[in-house]
Design a protein around this motif. Structure first.
Motif, mmCIF file in Angstrom:
data_model
loop_
_atom_site.group_PDB
_atom_site.id
_atom_site.type_symbol
_atom_site.label_atom_id
_atom_site.label_comp_id
_atom_site.label_asym_id
_atom_site.label_seq_id
_atom_site.Cartn_x
_atom_site.Cartn_y
_atom_site.Cartn_z
ATOM 1 N N HIS A 134 5.320 1.485 -10.065
ATOM 2 C CA HIS A 134 4.583 2.839 -9.891
ATOM 3 C C HIS A 134 3.542 3.195 -11.162
ATOM 4 N N SER A 135 3.577 2.202 -11.996
ATOM 5 C CA SER A 135 2.618 2.466 -13.112
ATOM 6 C C SER A 135 1.165 2.417 -12.734
ATOM 7 N N ARG A 136 0.875 1.511 -11.504
ATOM 8 C CA ARG A 136 -0.417 1.326 -10.720
ATOM 9 C C ARG A 136 -1.316 0.564 -11.773
ATOM 10 N N SER A 137 -0.653 -0.243 -12.643
ATOM 11 C CA SER A 137 -1.215 -1.257 -13.554
ATOM 12 C C SER A 137 -0.823 -2.555 -13.492
ATOM 13 N N GLU A 138 -0.033 -2.830 -12.393
ATOM 14 C CA GLU A 138 0.801 -4.108 -12.311
ATOM 15 C C GLU A 138 -0.389 -5.138 -11.796
ATOM 16 N N ASN A 139 -0.390 -6.296 -12.576
ATOM 17 C CA ASN A 139 -0.875 -7.382 -12.075
ATOM 18 C C ASN A 139 -0.282 -8.405 -11.106
ATOM 19 N N VAL A 140 -0.608 -8.756 -10.174
ATOM 20 C CA VAL A 140 0.025 -9.830 -9.325
ATOM 21 C C VAL A 140 -1.035 -10.913 -9.080
ATOM 22 N N ASP A 141 -0.371 -11.899 -8.717
ATOM 23 C CA ASP A 141 -1.191 -13.042 -8.553
ATOM 24 C C ASP A 141 -1.703 -13.172 -7.042
ATOM 25 N N ARG A 142 -0.811 -12.840 -6.064
ATOM 26 C CA ARG A 142 -1.201 -12.747 -4.876
ATOM 27 C C ARG A 142 -0.617 -11.393 -4.224
ATOM 28 N N LEU A 143 -1.356 -10.550 -3.515
ATOM 29 C CA LEU A 143 -0.810 -9.280 -2.745
ATOM 30 C C LEU A 143 -0.860 -9.867 -1.264
ATOM 31 N N VAL A 144 0.236 -9.375 -0.602
ATOM 32 C CA VAL A 144 0.183 -9.477 0.796
ATOM 33 C C VAL A 144 -0.125 -7.731 1.334
ATOM 34 N N LEU A 145 -1.461 -7.710 1.986
ATOM 35 C CA LEU A 145 -1.747 -6.520 2.406
ATOM 36 C C LEU A 145 -1.615 -6.429 4.227
ATOM 37 N N MET A 146 -1.074 -5.432 4.521
ATOM 38 C CA MET A 146 -0.819 -5.346 6.233
ATOM 39 C C MET A 146 -1.716 -4.133 6.774
ATOM 40 N N ILE A 147 -2.317 -4.387 7.659
ATOM 41 C CA ILE A 147 -2.912 -3.412 8.268
ATOM 42 C C ILE A 147 -2.623 -3.114 9.752
ATOM 43 N N HIS A 148 -2.275 -1.984 10.089
ATOM 44 C CA HIS A 148 -1.561 -1.736 11.475
ATOM 45 C C HIS A 148 -2.740 -1.553 12.363
ATOM 46 N N GLY A 149 -2.463 -1.498 13.631
ATOM 47 C CA GLY A 149 -3.435 -1.197 14.666
ATOM 48 C C GLY A 149 -3.397 0.312 15.301
ATOM 49 N N LEU A 150 -4.364 0.669 16.146
ATOM 50 C CA LEU A 150 -4.621 2.022 16.492
ATOM 51 C C LEU A 150 -3.467 2.632 17.088
ATOM 52 N N GLY A 151 -3.080 3.892 16.438
ATOM 53 C CA GLY A 151 -1.948 4.427 16.848
ATOM 54 C C GLY A 151 -0.650 4.298 16.359
ATOM 55 N N GLY A 152 -0.758 3.076 15.544
ATOM 56 C CA GLY A 152 0.340 2.658 14.902
ATOM 57 C C GLY A 152 0.857 3.126 13.430
ATOM 58 N N ASN A 153 1.632 2.385 12.631
ATOM 59 C CA ASN A 153 2.040 2.646 11.609
ATOM 60 C C ASN A 153 2.672 1.688 10.699
ATOM 61 N N LEU A 154 3.068 1.879 9.368
ATOM 62 C CA LEU A 154 3.527 0.802 8.601
ATOM 63 C C LEU A 154 4.941 0.475 9.170
ATOM 64 N N THR A 155 5.529 0.940 10.053
ATOM 65 C CA THR A 155 6.854 0.347 10.357
ATOM 66 C C THR A 155 6.638 -0.744 11.492
ATOM 67 N N HIS A 156 5.535 -0.904 11.903
ATOM 68 C CA HIS A 156 5.216 -1.944 12.854
ATOM 69 C C HIS A 156 5.321 -3.422 12.168
ATOM 70 N N PHE A 157 5.341 -3.273 10.599
ATOM 71 C CA PHE A 157 5.450 -4.255 10.132
ATOM 72 C C PHE A 157 6.995 -4.547 9.363
ATOM 73 N N GLU A 158 7.750 -3.781 9.809
ATOM 74 C CA GLU A 158 9.185 -3.701 9.299
ATOM 75 C C GLU A 158 9.928 -5.211 8.997
ATOM 76 N N PRO A 159 10.038 -5.950 10.016
ATOM 77 C CA PRO A 159 10.376 -7.295 9.727
ATOM 78 C C PRO A 159 9.911 -8.226 8.499
ATOM 79 N N LEU A 160 8.618 -7.936 8.177
ATOM 80 C CA LEU A 160 7.633 -8.585 7.264
ATOM 81 C C LEU A 160 8.247 -7.550 6.018
ATOM 82 N N ILE A 161 8.303 -6.418 6.053
ATOM 83 C CA ILE A 161 8.717 -5.528 4.708
ATOM 84 C C ILE A 161 9.930 -5.924 4.253
ATOM 85 N N SER A 162 10.878 -6.183 5.194
ATOM 86 C CA SER A 162 12.306 -6.436 4.720
ATOM 87 C C SER A 162 12.351 -7.953 4.223
ATOM 88 N N LYS A 163 11.409 -8.882 4.703
ATOM 89 C CA LYS A 163 11.511 -10.094 4.180
ATOM 90 C C LYS A 163 11.078 -10.249 2.685
#
Length: 326
Positions: free
Chosen positions: A71-100
């Motif tokens: 939460h410091s917003r200064s973390e450096n990561v080698d690779r980030l996975v960004l997930m973008i949901h669809g029209l009318g959706g929300n982040l929970t549409h990716f819940e299986p991936l979030i859990s993994k």
């Protein structure tokens, strides 16, 4: 068939008891699920939520995010996975991936697009502003050298827009339930006039959705078009709970602010994952993607699967996504 196994909800009820609670309910299902919200929230997601303030266009707004970054917003990561949901959706549409990703420590960022889920609404939904805000969100939350973008439905098009604009290396675009690159209907003057009318009078669309669609309960279009396979009743209730909270004005606003993809990166591998029973974004229209000159495009079709492959065919979709992330 393997569906995502949702964690125990905040209500403490077993999933079996929750299913029994709503069994046979149709006309009053709307009110019933809203009055039992804890049945459809869990600690896995809640413990990784953060609200981020961002400038979208000319206004500052709140975006709800879910991530496993510091939460410091200064973390450096080698690779980030960004997930973008669809029209009318929300982040929970990716819940299986979030859990993994929470389990194995893969750095990820999912979020509710403005106007959906628990993110603030906007006075206009220009896609250029939306894309800029996604890029700002990534830069705000962390610094990354490489990024994989996973987009679902409209989020697939947004993923391409973001890939064209981000100042980091994009390893791959993994696009699920992908719409066609071009949408002639949204350029039709009559359609645009109708959309503008509904933008100013969204109550008309609200009335239709509540009276003629949501009243069908788990047989409403938002469930039937997302799930082809039988079973997974809790998953359908979970989806229904969120569907009935979608704001009609936001849906219309995104159509009004729609911008076609004019450039597809030729150096980024594009992996399309699609259900053969998808009636929202039909398989036939994917020819616009697979015929792209210069771009490396693969297409995997999952049988007996509808629009959100990750929810309808979790094991097959997860296997493909993880394969393409290697």
């Amino acid at each position: 068939m393997s569906f995502y196994q949702y964690p125990v909800p905040l209500s403490g009820e077993t999933l079996e008891n929750i299913i029994d609670k709503y069994e046979g309910q149709t006309n009053n299902l709307n009110d019933l699920v809203l009055s039992n919200a804890k049945d459809f929230h869990n600690e896995l997601i809640e413990s990784h939520l953060e609200t981020v303030r961002l400038q979208v266009g000319t206004v500052e707004t709140s975006i709800r995010t879910c991530h496993n970054l510091k939460h410091s917003r200064s973390e450096n990561v080698d690779r980030l996975v960004l997930m973008i949901h669809g029209l009318g959706g929300n982040l929970t549409h990716f819940e299986p991936l979030i859990s993994k990703f929470i389990d194995d420590g893969t750095p990820f960022l999912a979020f509710d697009l403005p106007g959906f889920g628990d993110s603030d609404e906007l006075d206009r939904y220009d896609m250029n502003d939306i894309v800029n805000s996604i890029c700002k969100l990534v830069y705000t939350v962390c610094q990354c050298k490489n990024m994989t973008i996973i987009g679902h439905s409209m989020g697939a098009l947004l993923s391409v827009h973001v890939a064209n604009r981000m100042n980091v290396k994009i390893d791959s675009l993994i696009l699920v339930g992908t719409p066609p690159l071009k949408n002639k209907a949204l350029k039709n003057p009559f359609i645009r006039l109708l959309l503008k009318f509904l933008w100013y009078y969204p109550g008309i669309f609200d009335f239709y959705r509540v009276k003629f669609d949501q009243s069908k309960g788990l047989k409403s279009s938002g469930i039937v078009k997302f799930y082809y396979r039988s079973g997974n009743t809790y998953g359908k209730l979970y989806q229904y709970y969120r569907n009935i909270q979608i704001k009609s004005r936001s849906l219309i606003g995104y159509f009004l602010g729609w911008q076609e993809v004019s450039k597809v990166p030729s150096t980024i591998p594009i992996h399309l994952i699609h259900g053969d029973k998808d009636t929202v974004c039909t398989l036939e229209k994917l020819s616009q993607w697979t015929s792209l000159g210069g771009a490396e495009v693969t297409l995997d079709v999952i049988t007996d699967c509808s629009h959100n492959c990750l929810l309808d065919a979790t094991s097959e979709t997860m296997g493909l996504i993880l394969q393409y992330m290697q």
